[in-house]
Design an enzyme around this catalytic site. Structure first.
Site, mmCIF file in Angstrom:
data_model
loop_
_atom_site.group_PDB
_atom_site.id
_atom_site.type_symbol
_atom_site.label_atom_id
_atom_site.label_comp_id
_atom_site.label_asym_id
_atom_site.label_seq_id
_atom_site.Cartn_x
_atom_site.Cartn_y
_atom_site.Cartn_z
ATOM 1 C CB CYS A 171 -0.885 0.020 1.231
ATOM 2 S SG CYS A 171 -1.906 -1.429 1.409
ATOM 3 N NE ARG A 193 5.445 1.481 -1.099
ATOM 4 C CZ ARG A 193 6.455 1.545 -0.256
ATOM 5 N NH1 ARG A 193 7.548 2.173 -0.589
ATOM 6 N NH2 ARG A 193 6.398 0.974 0.923
ATOM 7 C CD1 TRP A 202 -0.466 -5.808 -3.339
ATOM 8 C CD2 TRP A 202 -0.419 -6.610 -1.250
ATOM 9 N NE1 TRP A 202 0.035 -7.097 -3.385
ATOM 10 C CE2 TRP A 202 0.076 -7.606 -2.125
ATOM 11 C CE3 TRP A 202 -0.478 -6.901 0.105
ATOM 12 C CZ2 TRP A 202 0.504 -8.850 -1.674
ATOM 13 C CZ3 TRP A 202 -0.050 -8.139 0.556
ATOM 14 C CH2 TRP A 202 0.429 -9.098 -0.338
ATOM 15 C CG ASN A 259 0.444 2.195 3.715
ATOM 16 O OD1 ASN A 259 -0.614 2.272 3.106
ATOM 17 N ND2 ASN A 259 1.588 2.669 3.241
ATOM 18 N N GLY A 260 -0.578 -1.117 6.594
ATOM 19 C CA GLY A 260 -0.344 -2.010 7.735
ATOM 20 C C GLY A 260 -1.600 -2.816 8.033
ATOM 21 C CD GLU A 311 17.421 -13.224 -7.031
ATOM 22 O OE1 GLU A 311 16.853 -13.697 -6.045
ATOM 23 O OE2 GLU A 311 17.063 -12.158 -7.549
ATOM 24 C CE LYS A 333 14.118 -11.280 -9.404
ATOM 25 N NZ LYS A 333 14.876 -11.089 -8.227
ATOM 26 C CD GLU A 336 10.345 -11.723 -8.286
ATOM 27 O OE1 GLU A 336 9.652 -11.215 -7.414
ATOM 28 O OE2 GLU A 336 11.584 -11.684 -8.261
ATOM 29 C CG HIS A 374 19.509 -37.328 -2.857
ATOM 30 N ND1 HIS A 374 19.854 -38.574 -2.380
ATOM 31 C CD2 HIS A 374 20.668 -36.654 -3.068
ATOM 32 C CE1 HIS A 374 21.178 -38.643 -2.289
ATOM 33 N NE2 HIS A 374 21.693 -37.497 -2.707
ATOM 34 C CE LYS A 395 11.712 -2.823 -5.421
ATOM 35 N NZ LYS A 395 12.477 -3.953 -5.985
HETATM 36 C C1 F6R Z 1 12.103 -10.555 -5.407
HETATM 37 C C2 F6R Z 1 12.093 -9.536 -4.378
HETATM 38 C C3 F6R Z 1 11.675 -9.921 -3.008
HETATM 39 C C4 F6R Z 1 12.422 -9.093 -1.951
HETATM 40 C C5 F6R Z 1 11.863 -9.405 -0.559
HETATM 41 C C6 F6R Z 1 12.634 -8.669 0.517
HETATM 42 O O1 F6R Z 1 12.541 -10.054 -6.631
HETATM 43 O O2 F6R Z 1 12.370 -8.386 -4.626
HETATM 44 O O3 F6R Z 1 11.852 -11.277 -2.793
HETATM 45 O O4 F6R Z 1 13.778 -9.400 -2.017
HETATM 46 O O5 F6R Z 1 10.521 -9.018 -0.501
HETATM 47 O O6 F6R Z 1 12.600 -7.296 0.319
HETATM 48 P P1 F6R Z 1 13.699 -6.347 0.921
HETATM 49 O O7 F6R Z 1 14.997 -6.661 0.257
HETATM 50 O O8 F6R Z 1 13.214 -4.965 0.617
HETATM 51 O O9 F6R Z 1 13.753 -6.617 2.391
#
Ligand code: F6R
Length: 610
Positions: free
Chosen positions: A2, A27, A75, A100-101, A483, A487, A490, A506, A605
């Site tokens: 949010c 975000r 959100w 927010n929250g 990672e 990527k 997502e 395994h 985000k």
């Molecule tokens: C994936 C991504 C998320 C963040 C995670 C932690 O591409 O961006 O997995 O890495 O939400 O966020 P931060 O780094 O802001 O604590």
């Protein structure tokens, strides 16, 4: 997640609020709304599901006028994505609230409010803020006092802005667990959940602290701490680029951020490390003393940042001779853990506001760690303010939800931490030289690696119709495989799993067939021969492989294996280099699939709720 924007001005604030919401779109959100108040008390509220543009399109010369206003991107957590659940929420047509929250005790509050005669008309927890404040106006002289009393009744997290139709000259804001920043203008003041929203109107900010409640008028900002005492908080001049929200000609923020990596990594290293070694005090004034006695490192993070931590574990143990544990913050915070002697706590976060990481830091501070360090990209964020030491990754604003340049700069930071700890723990000259040389040439190697884009775009065609994929790596490339899988899933919504390739037999080998592409991260290191055996295991079962490898590895393309040669580099920086082709692969697959690259569905985000 949010986003909040608010303003108290003389001019009409609707454009400022809409522009602020647009700047917070990155975000992640699913509905948006705005409430406006004119000096004579005229009030309007417009809300829409979907994009901020849908909200902007619904604004007219009748409903889009007000010199005081609050706006929000939601959100969904409590209640579905509907216009009725979108913020701002109101009480008795007098109080309007954005939040927010999560108000965790919303159930009890609803019961109390119903008993007092309030009708609950949304599925949200936020509506209880509006009614609670409204109910306290009878027994308090001012809106400020009503909000100060109201927050004592809330449990959970909130960054909230409250407006009273009977007093258009001010908004009251309160922060606990969700960040808020006040923007200072000339004869007008602003509030937002992220300074990005306000950069077109000011560069002077006050970051509210936990428990703060503030009253904002056109000319004054009065802040009160958690005990209700007036406090003065520092004014910070923002260094964030005003145009950090521009795509600079790239089709997506994610692509722009992938291509920024040579530059931001160069900036992150500049003045901190050279071929001679580390510049003293890069981790802070007392860091030299604090780091000297560290014998163990506990790393805590989420998502991509967690993958950076997992990579760092290999480096810290292999090069710096310091033992290291890495844990996902949401697990760490809810289990009893044992603190090793002389243990340094390291949190990693792009945003510095991830709720689980922040909660884990707060918990760890009670457990007896020697000291805490955060590796973070956002100055003034909660993690930076609450840690003993902060090391800024200097990646610049990252707008794409899928983290790219934040990750590679986090890895650069960890190599510097490895050097800093290694010098007190018998790091070999060979290891030190490999890291120093690797870091020195890293920006140019990243540039060279980006030139693989056309080849990877071509390869992406073969992926776009697949539903599942497997990523394999060994050693410090295992987290890079994780990672890469994150990527891909997502932004392209293709199911992707990462395995340490020794684990294949395994279980996951059962999945191999020609519909399951297998991506292998294969630099030229001492595990190469082991990895080659794993590749043969896949080949023998009819699997189709895509191997990212240094040309000295002697992998050769054939009908079941496509080899993409990655530039040769120092062993220590190979995880950073091999990240690039995997980022490009997920980007181009998403492009072909036509998904929303910068704002993938269901994701946010900055994850400021649990
Ligand atoms: C994936 C991504 C998320 C963040 C995670 C932690 O591409 O961006 O997995 O890495 O939400 O966020 P931060 O780094 O802001 O604590």
């Amino acid at each position: 997640m949010c986003g909040i924007v608010g303003a108290v001005a003389e001019r009409n604030v609707v454009e400022i609020l809409l522009e602020g919401l647009k700047r917070l779109e990155y975000r992640g959100y699913d509905s948006a709304g705005v409430a406006l108040l004119s000096p004579n008390g005229d009030f309007s509220r417009v809300r829409r599901t979907g994009k901020v543009q849908a909200l902007a399109d619904a604004i007219t010369s009748e409903n889009g006028v007000g010199s005081t206003g609050i706006a929000h991107t939601r959100w969904a957590t409590h209640g579905g994505v509907t216009e009725n659940n979108a913020h701002p929420h109101t009480s008795s047509d007098r109080i309007a609230v954005v939040h927010n929250g999560i108000i965790e005790n919303f159930g009890e509050l609803r019961t109390e409010l119903r008993d007092k005669g309030y009708t609950i008309s949304t599925d949200t927890d936020t509506e209880t803020i509006a009614h609670t404040v409204h109910s306290l106006l009878d027994t308090n002289d001012t809106l400020l006092a009503a909000v100060q009393e109201a927050v004592t009744k809330f449990s959970g997290a909130y960054g909230t802005v409250i407006m009273d139709r009977e007093d258009p000259s001010r908004v009251i804001v309160a922060r606990s667990g969700s960040p808020l920043v006040i923007g200072l203008g000339v004869g007008e003041n602003f509030i937002a959940s992220d300074q990005m929203a306000l950069l077109p109107v000011t560069r002077r900010f006050i970051f509210l602290e936990e428990g703060d409640v503030a009253e904002i008028t056109r000319r004054e900002v009065n802040i009160f701490d958690v005990d209700g005492h007036p406090v003065v908080r520092d004014i910070v001049e923002s260094t964030v680029e005003h145009d950090a929200g521009d795509k600079a000609g790239y089709r997506h923020y994610m692509l722009k951020e992938i291509y920024e990596q040579p530059t931001v990594v160069r900036n992150a290293l500049a003045g901190r490390v050279s071929l001679e070694g580390l510049t003293p005090d890069i981790f802070g004034e007392n860091a030299e003393t604090l780091l000297r006695d560290v014998k163990h490192v506990q790393i805590i993070a989420c998502g991509t940042s967690y993958h950076a931590g997992m990579t760092a574990r290999y480096w810290l143990e292999q090069y710096a001779n310091v033992s290291c544990n890495v844990e996902i913050a949401s697990e760490f915070r809810y289990r009893k853990s044992v603190v090793h002697p002389n243990s340094l706590l390291v949190t990693i976060s792009q945003s510095g506001e991830t709720a689980d990481t922040l909660a884990a830091l707060r918990l760890a501070q009670e457990l007896g760690y020697m000291s805490s360090l955060t590796i973070c990209n956002v100055a003034g964020s909660s993690l930076v303010r609450e840690s003993d030491m902060a090391f800024m990754t200097k990646a610049g604003a990252e707008i794409g939800v899928a983290s790219t340049k934040a990750f590679t700069t986090q890895l650069g930071a960890f190599l510097m931490l490895t050097l800093a700890l290694g010098q007190h723990n018998g790091m070999s000259d060979e290891a030190r030289d490999d890291i120093l040389n690797g870091l020195q040439s890293l920006p140019s190697k990243l540039e060279e690696t980006l030139s693989l884009a056309a080849e990877i775009e071509d390869l992406a065609e073969e992926f776009a119709d697949k539903h599942h994929s497997l990523f394999l790596g060994r050693g410090e490339q295992y987290p890079i495989a994780m990672e890469g899988a994150l990527k891909l899933k997502e932004i392209s919504y293709i199911h992707a799993e990462a395995y340490a390739s020794g684990e294949l037999k395994h279980g996951p080998l059962a999945l191999i067939d020609d519909e399951m592409p297998v991506i292998v991260v294969a630099p030229n290191n001492e595990l190469l021969e082991k990895l080659k055996s794993n590749v043969e295991e896949v080949r023998a079962r009819g699997g189709i492989m895509y191997v990212f490898a240094d040309k000295d590895t002697a992998f050769e393309s054939d009908e079941t294996m496509r080899v993409i040669n990655v530039p040769q580099c120092a062993e220590s920086v190979a995880p950073i280099i091999y990240t690039i082709p995997l980022q490009l692969l997920s980007y181009y697959v998403a492009l072909i699939k036509g998904t929303d690259v910068d704002q993938p569905r269901n994701l946010a985000k900055s994850v400021t709720v649990e």
